[in-house]
Design a protein around this motif. Structure first.
Motif, mmCIF file in Angstrom:
data_model
loop_
_atom_site.group_PDB
_atom_site.id
_atom_site.type_symbol
_atom_site.label_atom_id
_atom_site.label_comp_id
_atom_site.label_asym_id
_atom_site.label_seq_id
_atom_site.Cartn_x
_atom_site.Cartn_y
_atom_site.Cartn_z
ATOM 1 N N LEU A 1 -22.753 12.538 -20.975
ATOM 2 C CA LEU A 1 -22.823 11.120 -21.300
ATOM 3 C C LEU A 1 -24.131 10.807 -22.002
ATOM 4 C CD1 LEU A 1 -21.490 9.443 -18.009
ATOM 5 C CD2 LEU A 1 -20.251 9.771 -20.152
ATOM 6 N N SER A 2 -24.078 9.875 -22.948
ATOM 7 C CA SER A 2 -25.291 9.424 -23.636
ATOM 8 C C SER A 2 -25.986 8.331 -22.833
ATOM 9 C CB SER A 2 -24.937 8.885 -25.027
ATOM 10 O OG SER A 2 -24.412 9.900 -25.841
ATOM 11 N N TYR A 3 -25.182 7.535 -22.137
ATOM 12 C CA TYR A 3 -25.724 6.451 -21.332
ATOM 13 C C TYR A 3 -24.641 5.990 -20.347
ATOM 14 C CZ TYR A 3 -22.988 3.562 -24.573
ATOM 15 O OH TYR A 3 -21.972 3.025 -25.316
ATOM 16 N N ASN A 4 -25.030 5.189 -19.384
ATOM 17 C CA ASN A 4 -24.080 4.636 -18.416
ATOM 18 C C ASN A 4 -23.572 3.292 -18.928
ATOM 19 O OD1 ASN A 4 -24.258 6.723 -16.462
ATOM 20 N ND2 ASN A 4 -26.182 5.853 -15.704
ATOM 21 N N ILE B 1 -20.718 0.184 -28.961
ATOM 22 C CA ILE B 1 -22.101 0.423 -28.539
ATOM 23 C C ILE B 1 -22.438 1.899 -28.726
ATOM 24 C CG2 ILE B 1 -23.753 0.244 -26.649
ATOM 25 C CD1 ILE B 1 -21.967 -1.896 -25.429
ATOM 26 N N GLN B 2 -23.106 2.203 -29.795
ATOM 27 C CA GLN B 2 -23.549 3.570 -30.099
ATOM 28 C C GLN B 2 -22.387 4.578 -30.073
ATOM 29 O OE1 GLN B 2 -26.894 4.696 -27.632
ATOM 30 N NE2 GLN B 2 -27.955 2.768 -27.994
ATOM 31 N N GLY B 3 -21.212 4.101 -30.457
ATOM 32 C CA GLY B 3 -20.074 5.000 -30.533
ATOM 33 C C GLY B 3 -19.434 5.336 -29.208
ATOM 34 N N GLY B 4 -19.881 4.692 -28.138
ATOM 35 C CA GLY B 4 -19.311 4.955 -26.819
ATOM 36 C C GLY B 4 -20.264 5.737 -25.933
ATOM 37 N N PRO B 5 -19.999 5.764 -24.635
ATOM 38 C CA PRO B 5 -20.912 6.401 -23.684
ATOM 39 C C PRO B 5 -20.921 7.929 -23.710
ATOM 40 C CG PRO B 5 -18.984 5.577 -22.540
ATOM 41 C CD PRO B 5 -18.879 5.087 -23.948
ATOM 42 N N LYS C 1 -19.047 11.765 -29.889
ATOM 43 C CA LYS C 1 -18.638 10.458 -30.385
ATOM 44 C C LYS C 1 -17.212 10.437 -30.923
ATOM 45 C CE LYS C 1 -22.492 8.923 -29.077
ATOM 46 N NZ LYS C 1 -22.518 8.177 -27.792
ATOM 47 N N ASN C 2 -16.540 11.594 -30.887
ATOM 48 C CA ASN C 2 -15.147 11.669 -31.307
ATOM 49 C C ASN C 2 -14.218 11.904 -30.122
ATOM 50 O OD1 ASN C 2 -15.252 11.583 -34.372
ATOM 51 N ND2 ASN C 2 -16.673 13.257 -33.973
ATOM 52 N N GLY C 3 -14.789 11.960 -28.917
ATOM 53 C CA GLY C 3 -14.004 12.251 -27.733
ATOM 54 C C GLY C 3 -13.358 11.027 -27.126
#
Length: 283
Positions: free
Chosen positions: A115-118, A131-135, A139-141
């Motif tokens: 995860l990039s963020y919660n 938001i930043q392409g998703g958590p 980013k394609n998942g």
């Protein structure tokens, strides 16, 4: 008092007059509905999925009856059975409908993807993707909030415990509603006779993809090299399968056994164990 009574009487008379006028107009300008439209509408699955290209089942029923250019086999969920019935009612010829099913091009479950963020916002895939392409790190998942599940009118999709949608192949009609709803284009509609499926949608290079998800396709090309029929290509660091060639010619999916991350799997889950065991013997 008299004034109030007069107002009521006048309004009543006006209402009666307008009622008579509307009744006459309705009778004069009414159009007879072709009874075949109702017959066709009755046999359609009522998924309202729009896969036929029309705004709902009723609209397709009307168009296929009244328009000679509209073919009787456009109802994807109804498949051949419905196409034949529509053809009989309308007097048209129905070409065979290729059965299709939904395929989730992502193996990036909670335990495998980083995860990039919660994310603590609205549980909506499209909203989270803003938001930043998703958590997710990839980013394609699959974002995992179930937009695809919510639009499935056939109960063919559920969210699994690992945060990925699960397709019930017996219920899936291949209508494509889930494919349209997915903001990441993770859902793909494939032929039901497809031999293998790629469970990844990443476009990142191998090292990056593997760092973000342990189940990612790393674009190594081993699958393509081991395919005797040239059914697999590597495009944008991702394995892409030509389902037509694969289904027609492949009897031993060696790509499944050779894939180092197991990003490629047997497409028909009920036969997966049988084919994998065969590959172990032959490889």
């Amino acid at each position: 008092m008299n004034t109030a009574i007069m107002v009521i009487v006048v309004m009543g008379v006006v209402g009666i007059v307008f009622g008579i006028i509307l009744a006459i107009a309705n009778k004069k300008f009414s159009m007879e509905v072709n009874p075949l439209i109702h017959e066709v509408d009755e046999i359609l699955p009522k998924g309202q999925c729009g896969a036929c290209g029309f705004a709902g089942c009723a609209n397709y029923a009307e168009s296929v009856v009244l328009n000679p250019d509209v073919p009787p086999n456009l109802c994807v969920p109804g498949k051949d059975a419905v196409a034949k019935l529509v053809a009989e009612i309308t007097g048209k010829v129905a070409e065979q409908v290729e059965p299709r099913v939904a395929h989730v091009r992502c193996n990036g479950s909670i335990s495998k993807a980083t995860l990039s963020y919660n994310y603590e916002g609205v549980h909506d895939c499209a909203a989270a993707s803003l938001i930043q392409g998703g958590p997710k790190g990839c980013k394609n998942g699959c974002v995992g909030f179930g937009n695809c599940v919510n639009v499935c009118n056939f109960g063919a999709m559920t969210m699994g415990d690992e945060g990925l949608p699960i397709v019930d192949m017996k219920k899936c009609t291949g209508c494509g509603a889930c494919e349209t709803a997915c903001p990441k284009h993770v859902i793909q509609i494939i032929p039901s006779n497809a031999t293998v499926k790629v469970g990844c949608n990443s476009k990142d290079k191998g090292a990056v993809a593997r760092k973000l998800c342990s189940a990612a396709c790393i674009g190594c090309g081993i699958c393509a090299k081991n395919c005797s029929y040239g059914a697999i290509d590597i495009k944008d660091n991702l394995a892409v399968v030509n389902n037509a060639i694969c289904a027609e010619k492949c009897s031993e999916a060696t790509c499944v056994a050779k894939c180092p991350t197991k990003a490629i799997k047997i497409a028909i889950e009920s036969k997966e164990h049988e084919k994998v065991e065969t590959l172990k013997v032959t490889s």
